[in-house]
Design a protein around this motif. Structure first.
Motif, PDB file in Angstrom:
ATOM      1  N   VAL A 121      35.629  43.602  51.695  1.00  0.00           N
ATOM      2  CA  VAL A 121      36.053  42.508  52.572  1.00  0.00           C
ATOM      3  C   VAL A 121      35.324  41.202  52.255  1.00  0.00           C
ATOM      4  O   VAL A 121      35.665  40.152  52.799  1.00  0.00           O
ATOM      5  N   ASP A 122      34.325  41.246  51.363  1.00  0.00           N
ATOM      6  CA  ASP A 122      33.580  40.048  50.988  1.00  0.00           C
ATOM      7  C   ASP A 122      34.270  39.236  49.892  1.00  0.00           C
ATOM      8  O   ASP A 122      33.884  38.109  49.626  1.00  0.00           O
ATOM      9  N   ASN A 123      35.261  39.834  49.213  1.00  0.00           N
ATOM     10  CA  ASN A 123      35.912  39.167  48.089  1.00  0.00           C
ATOM     11  C   ASN A 123      37.414  39.106  48.350  1.00  0.00           C
ATOM     12  O   ASN A 123      38.134  40.066  48.059  1.00  0.00           O
ATOM     13  N   PRO A 124      37.947  37.984  48.870  1.00  0.00           N
ATOM     14  CA  PRO A 124      39.354  37.927  49.259  1.00  0.00           C
ATOM     15  C   PRO A 124      40.335  37.644  48.125  1.00  0.00           C
ATOM     16  O   PRO A 124      41.536  37.648  48.336  1.00  0.00           O
ATOM     17  N   VAL A 125      39.840  37.389  46.908  1.00  0.00           N
ATOM     18  CA  VAL A 125      40.715  37.079  45.777  1.00  0.00           C
ATOM     19  C   VAL A 125      40.368  37.999  44.615  1.00  0.00           C
ATOM     20  O   VAL A 125      39.196  38.148  44.254  1.00  0.00           O
ATOM     21  N   ARG A 126      41.399  38.607  44.017  1.00  0.00           N
ATOM     22  CA  ARG A 126      41.198  39.543  42.907  1.00  0.00           C
ATOM     23  C   ARG A 126      42.008  39.118  41.695  1.00  0.00           C
ATOM     24  O   ARG A 126      43.092  38.550  41.828  1.00  0.00           O
ATOM     25  N   THR A 127      41.474  39.439  40.536  1.00  0.00           N
ATOM     26  CA  THR A 127      42.172  39.239  39.271  1.00  0.00           C
ATOM     27  C   THR A 127      42.690  40.587  38.806  1.00  0.00           C
ATOM     28  O   THR A 127      41.979  41.580  38.867  1.00  0.00           O
ATOM     29  N   VAL A 128      43.932  40.607  38.351  1.00  0.00           N
ATOM     30  CA  VAL A 128      44.525  41.808  37.781  1.00  0.00           C
ATOM     31  C   VAL A 128      45.057  41.439  36.392  1.00  0.00           C
ATOM     32  O   VAL A 128      45.758  40.443  36.258  1.00  0.00           O
ATOM     33  N   ARG A 129      44.694  42.220  35.389  1.00  0.00           N
ATOM     34  CA  ARG A 129      45.213  41.993  34.035  1.00  0.00           C
ATOM     35  C   ARG A 129      46.298  43.017  33.747  1.00  0.00           C
ATOM     36  O   ARG A 129      46.092  44.221  33.879  1.00  0.00           O
ATOM     37  N   LEU A 130      47.461  42.506  33.377  1.00  0.00           N
ATOM     38  CA  LEU A 130      48.583  43.331  32.967  1.00  0.00           C
ATOM     39  C   LEU A 130      48.714  43.215  31.453  1.00  0.00           C
ATOM     40  O   LEU A 130      48.760  42.094  30.921  1.00  0.00           O
ATOM     41  N   SER A 131      48.782  44.338  30.758  1.00  0.00           N
ATOM     42  CA  SER A 131      48.910  44.327  29.297  1.00  0.00           C
ATOM     43  C   SER A 131      50.002  45.301  28.887  1.00  0.00           C
ATOM     44  O   SER A 131      50.025  46.444  29.354  1.00  0.00           O
ATOM     45  N   PHE A 132      50.910  44.825  28.026  1.00  0.00           N
ATOM     46  CA  PHE A 132      51.970  45.675  27.514  1.00  0.00           C
ATOM     47  C   PHE A 132      51.706  45.960  26.045  1.00  0.00           C
ATOM     48  O   PHE A 132      51.563  45.050  25.240  1.00  0.00           O
ATOM     49  N   LEU A 133      51.636  47.241  25.740  1.00  0.00           N
ATOM     50  CA  LEU A 133      51.451  47.690  24.362  1.00  0.00           C
ATOM     51  C   LEU A 133      52.771  48.324  23.931  1.00  0.00           C
ATOM     52  O   LEU A 133      53.162  49.386  24.434  1.00  0.00           O
ATOM     53  N   ALA A 134      53.463  47.648  23.031  1.00  0.00           N
ATOM     54  CA  ALA A 134      54.765  48.135  22.569  1.00  0.00           C
ATOM     55  C   ALA A 134      54.587  49.413  21.751  1.00  0.00           C
ATOM     56  O   ALA A 134      53.611  49.567  21.021  1.00  0.00           O
ATOM     57  N   GLY A 135      55.564  50.323  21.876  1.00  0.00           N
ATOM     58  CA  GLY A 135      55.506  51.588  21.172  1.00  0.00           C
ATOM     59  C   GLY A 135      56.148  51.522  19.805  1.00  0.00           C
ATOM     60  O   GLY A 135      56.681  50.591  19.342  1.00  0.00           O
TER      61      GLY A 135
END
Length: 135
Positions: A121-135
């Motif tokens: 509850v102390d950190n109201p903003v988060r970073t999310v990394r999305l990565s696509f690895l093609a097959g």
């Protein structure tokens, strides 16, 4: 590999935030097969594949509170009372998930969603990394 960071506002309460739409948006320009990797570069957040909207998300937060109660005297003590539990939580809900992608579409079960789990509850903003690895 293609990668992008997004910012999620989780607020001042524990939350299971559904990232599925953000993942689908990220994949909207893809039409091939591969893997989507979701990474949360935070010491106090995780990624879960779980049903949302039917109570399972609240059940997850309740279970985490039972397993990792805030009232325990944690050695890690900065932040709000019980914040040490937030640093242990990613050992149970890891900060990453990898999901198959077929024809540019996430391969999830009928009720599965990709979710950010944030008990800090102390950190109201988060970073999310999305990565696509093609097959």
């Amino acid at each position: 590999m293609r990668s992008e960071e997004i910012e999620i506002r989780t607020g001042a309460e524990e939350v299971v935030h559904d990232l599925t739409r953000e993942c689908e948006r990220f994949l909207s320009s893809e039409n091939g097969d591969g893997l989507l990797h979701v990474w949360v570069p935070h010491a106090t957040a995780g990624v879960a594949i779980i049903e949302t909207g039917a109570g399972s998300d609240d059940d997850l937060l309740t279970a985490l509170e039972r397993i990792l109660p805030r009232d325990v005297k944690w050695r890690h003590r900065h932040g709000t009372p019980g914040h040490g539990r937030d640093h242990v939580m990613p050992a149970l809900v890891p900060p990453y998930a990898t999901i198959p992608v077929l024809g540019g579409v996430l391969v999830l079960g009928t009720w599965q969603s990709v979710c950010l789990v944030d008990t800090n509850v102390d950190n109201p903003v988060r970073t999310v990394r999305l990565s696509f690895l093609a097959g």
